[in-house]
Each structure stands twice: as C-alpha cells, then as structure tokens.
Design a protein around this motif. Structure first.
Motif, mmCIF file in Angstrom:
data_model
loop_
_atom_site.group_PDB
_atom_site.id
_atom_site.type_symbol
_atom_site.label_atom_id
_atom_site.label_comp_id
_atom_site.label_asym_id
_atom_site.label_seq_id
_atom_site.Cartn_x
_atom_site.Cartn_y
_atom_site.Cartn_z
ATOM 1 N N VAL A 263 0.825 -1.212 0.000
ATOM 2 C CA VAL A 263 0.000 0.000 0.000
ATOM 3 C C VAL A 263 0.859 1.261 0.000
ATOM 4 O O VAL A 263 0.617 2.196 -0.766
ATOM 5 N N VAL A 264 1.883 1.311 0.854
ATOM 6 C CA VAL A 264 2.734 2.509 0.936
ATOM 7 C C VAL A 264 3.516 2.702 -0.358
ATOM 8 O O VAL A 264 3.651 3.831 -0.857
ATOM 9 N N LEU A 265 4.045 1.612 -0.909
ATOM 10 C CA LEU A 265 4.777 1.721 -2.170
ATOM 11 C C LEU A 265 3.873 2.203 -3.300
ATOM 12 O O LEU A 265 4.279 3.024 -4.123
ATOM 13 N N LEU A 266 2.640 1.699 -3.322
ATOM 14 C CA LEU A 266 1.700 2.141 -4.353
ATOM 15 C C LEU A 266 1.406 3.627 -4.225
ATOM 16 O O LEU A 266 1.406 4.361 -5.214
ATOM 17 N N GLU A 267 1.160 4.078 -2.997
ATOM 18 C CA GLU A 267 0.815 5.479 -2.788
ATOM 19 C C GLU A 267 1.954 6.414 -3.179
ATOM 20 O O GLU A 267 1.718 7.533 -3.630
ATOM 21 N N ASN A 287 -0.103 7.974 -17.660
ATOM 22 C CA ASN A 287 0.536 9.136 -17.031
ATOM 23 C C ASN A 287 -0.330 9.744 -15.935
ATOM 24 O O ASN A 287 0.167 10.505 -15.097
ATOM 25 N N THR A 288 -1.625 9.426 -15.943
ATOM 26 C CA THR A 288 -2.548 9.985 -14.947
ATOM 27 C C THR A 288 -2.693 9.088 -13.727
ATOM 28 O O THR A 288 -3.462 9.417 -12.818
ATOM 29 N N LEU A 289 -1.975 7.959 -13.692
ATOM 30 C CA LEU A 289 -2.121 7.041 -12.561
ATOM 31 C C LEU A 289 -1.754 7.692 -11.226
ATOM 32 O O LEU A 289 -2.330 7.378 -10.193
ATOM 33 N N GLY A 290 -0.770 8.612 -11.278
ATOM 34 C CA GLY A 290 -0.353 9.278 -10.048
ATOM 35 C C GLY A 290 -1.465 10.070 -9.398
ATOM 36 O O GLY A 290 -1.429 10.336 -8.189
ATOM 37 N N GLU A 291 -2.479 10.464 -10.180
ATOM 38 C CA GLU A 291 -3.625 11.209 -9.655
ATOM 39 C C GLU A 291 -4.777 10.275 -9.271
ATOM 40 O O GLU A 291 -5.827 10.750 -8.827
ATOM 41 N N SER A 292 -4.574 8.981 -9.459
ATOM 42 C CA SER A 292 -5.662 8.016 -9.208
ATOM 43 C C SER A 292 -5.232 6.926 -8.235
ATOM 44 O O SER A 292 -5.518 5.743 -8.430
#
Length: 329
Positions: A263-267, A287-292
């Motif tokens: 979870v922490v690595l994903l966030e 490229n939008t994954l960081g916002e999701s």
C-alpha cells in the motif's frame, strides 16, 4: 515451516539493515516501517482476537500529536516523547475499549468509528495541534541525551531497533498463553466463556495493547518526519490499515508487513510506475495514474478479495501447507 519463517525474517532484517547502503531513501523506509508496525498492531486485534475496529486512526494520530507536542513544546527527549505517545495510545485504547467492548460485530466497529471521529474533531479544533496546518517543526533531539537523531542514518537504525522490538513483542504475545486465549475467543467466544475466561477483560487488554503499539507507531512517525497532520487521525487512516491487513493476510504475522509495503509503495510510487507504463505501451492514460491512487488501491483490494481471500501471505502459507500435505501423503 517454522525454520523457513525464521530464515525469511532474518533475511528481511538483513535487507533492512543494508537498505540505506543500496540506494534506499532512509526516510521513506522509516515511514514504511512505522506503517508496518501500525498494521501489525491492528492485526493483533482483528486477526487474532476477531475485533474489527474502524477507529485505529485515533491511536495513530492522537499519539502522534501528543508525542510531537511533548517534544516540541515541553522539551521532552525523544525517548520520553515516544513513551508519552505510547501511553496516550494506551489510554485512548482503554477509554475506547470500555465503551465499545460490550458490543459485537458492526456495533463495535461503528462505536470505535464514532469515538475516532470525536478525536479527529478535537485535533481539528484544539490550538496545540495546529488545526488544518498540523503540528510542524517537531525536533528529533538526542536519544538519552547522547545519540543525535538529526542524522537520517542514525534515526534509521534507531527506528529499526524500535520496530523490531515491538514486532517481537507482538510475536511473543501471540504465542503466549494469553495469545492462545485470544485465538480461542475469536474462534468460539461462547466456549471460552463456558471455560471460565473473563472474555471482556481479555478483549479489553488486547485492545489496549493494540492501541499502545499503534500509538508507538504514530509517535515514531512524528519523530521521523518532524510533523503530525490531520491525515494521521482521519478515518481514512483506519481504512488504510484495514486494507494493509487484508491485502497482506489477516491472522498472519508476515501479512501486515507485506500489506503495508504494498500500500505505501503504491501510494508513493504509482506515479513513477504510470510514467514507465506509458513509455512502454505508448498509452498516454497511464501518465494519470499518479492522480488516481485511491482507484488503483481499490482495484487491488477488489482483486485480493476475489482471487486471494486469505491475502498475499495467507495464500502463500496455504499453498506451502498443501504442498507439504501432498508430499507427506
């Protein structure tokens, strides 16, 4: 199986000891270790006692504020600040437990959530917490007046020692006679009652221990990062620790460690992963994954529930047990 587990834990310890020397960012790994301790403390309550708390953010965040205030304003040394935060977590756990422990199932969970929201609003309104700005500028100071924690590497190994010691305490608790009673309560509470155990007292003690260790995790996180914010005490932190435990494997010692890492690595790394996938696949959407982040973690949770009902480590342990059973047969 026990020997294999010991070897894996030793390898993990060696990896953590060497991590700063192989390019790992010490502050990020320290944050990960704090959440691993938080998840392990929660797992002690849910995985081994069968009590689902929706209010564990109160212990993490409440203790973070107490420890931070004690070190910043009262001038306490780091070790005393950690003790103050842990004691605050235990006290909150005792209060929560007294009010909620006589209820079961969803009623217990909702009472803990309601009490945690009260703590959140106190943190939002109280002057010493800094309100929406949070408690900033918490000094690391010197451990026992001797060890300067301003150096990230020194702070890293102090954090590692504290987290390992707390994890060993959880292991000892689970494998003690007290821990066996907790497992019995989870599996068949009426039978535990018929055997003469004071079930309410055992539940309350388990709740207090879990809250105290969660408080230690929150206090340590404040010491490492130098601040405590409303996100630490928000209800989403309670949901996050539930997600960590379920993804890693409920009722397993290693599950919360793996779940918190995932979870922490994903966030923190999902944006970088998205850019990498975009370059590989030439699909711009990645490229939008960081916002999701919430959407991705939710998707992983759904996959785990459908495909890995025991969690990552739970499924691995079950697979090893099946293979051993086939080999013996």
């Amino acid at each position: 199986m026990k020997k294999l587990s010991t070897v894996i834990y030793l390898l993990l310890l060696v990896a953590l000891v060497l991590a700063p020397f192989v390019g790992a960012y010490p502050v990020f790994v320290m944050k990960l270790m704090c959440f691993a301790l938080f998840a392990s403390a929660f797992n002690l309550l849910l995985g081994y006692t069968g009590l689902l708390s929706f209010g564990h953010a109160a212990f993490l965040g409440g203790s973070a504020y107490v420890a931070g205030h004690a070190m910043k304003v009262w001038g306490l040394t780091p070790e005393l600040g950690l003790v103050a935060g842990t004691a605050a977590g235990a006290f909150l756990g005792w209060i929560f437990g007294l009010l909620a422990i006589r209820r079961q199932g969803i009623y217990f969970a909702m009472i803990t959530l309601a009490l945690a929201q009260m703590v959140f609003f106190v943190a939002l309104q109280a002057k010493f917490t800094g309100g929406e700005d949070g408690l900033q500028g918490v000094p690391r100071g010197k451990l026992f007046g001797l060890v300067d924690l301003q150096n990230d590497l020194t702070m890293y190994y102090v954090t590692l020692v504290i987290v390992v010691a707390a994890f060993l305490l959880i292991v000892r608790t689970i494998h003690s006679p007290f821990g066996q009673v907790l497992k019995g309560i989870k599996e068949n509470e009426p039978r535990a009652l018929s055997l003469g155990y004071d079930v309410s007292r055992f539940k309350l003690l388990a709740f207090v221990i879990s809250a105290a260790l969660s408080g230690l995790a929150g206090s340590l996180k404040t010491l490492v990062l130098g601040f405590a914010t409303l996100s630490d005490v928000h209800w989403s932190a309670s949901g996050q620790v539930i997600l960590m435990t379920l993804v890693g494997g409920l009722g397993t010692l290693s599950g919360p460690l793996v779940g918190s890492a995932v979870v922490v690595l994903l966030e923190n790394k999902i944006g970088e992963l998205g850019h990498l996938l975009a370059r590989i696949t030439t699909i711009d959407w990645f490229n939008t994954l960081g916002e999701s982040v919430t959407m991705v973690t939710g998707l992983i949770f759904v996959i785990c529930v459908l495909a890995f009902r025991r969690g990552i480590m739970g499924e691995i342990i079950a697979f090893i047990d099946r293979r051993r059973g086939v080999a013996k047969g």
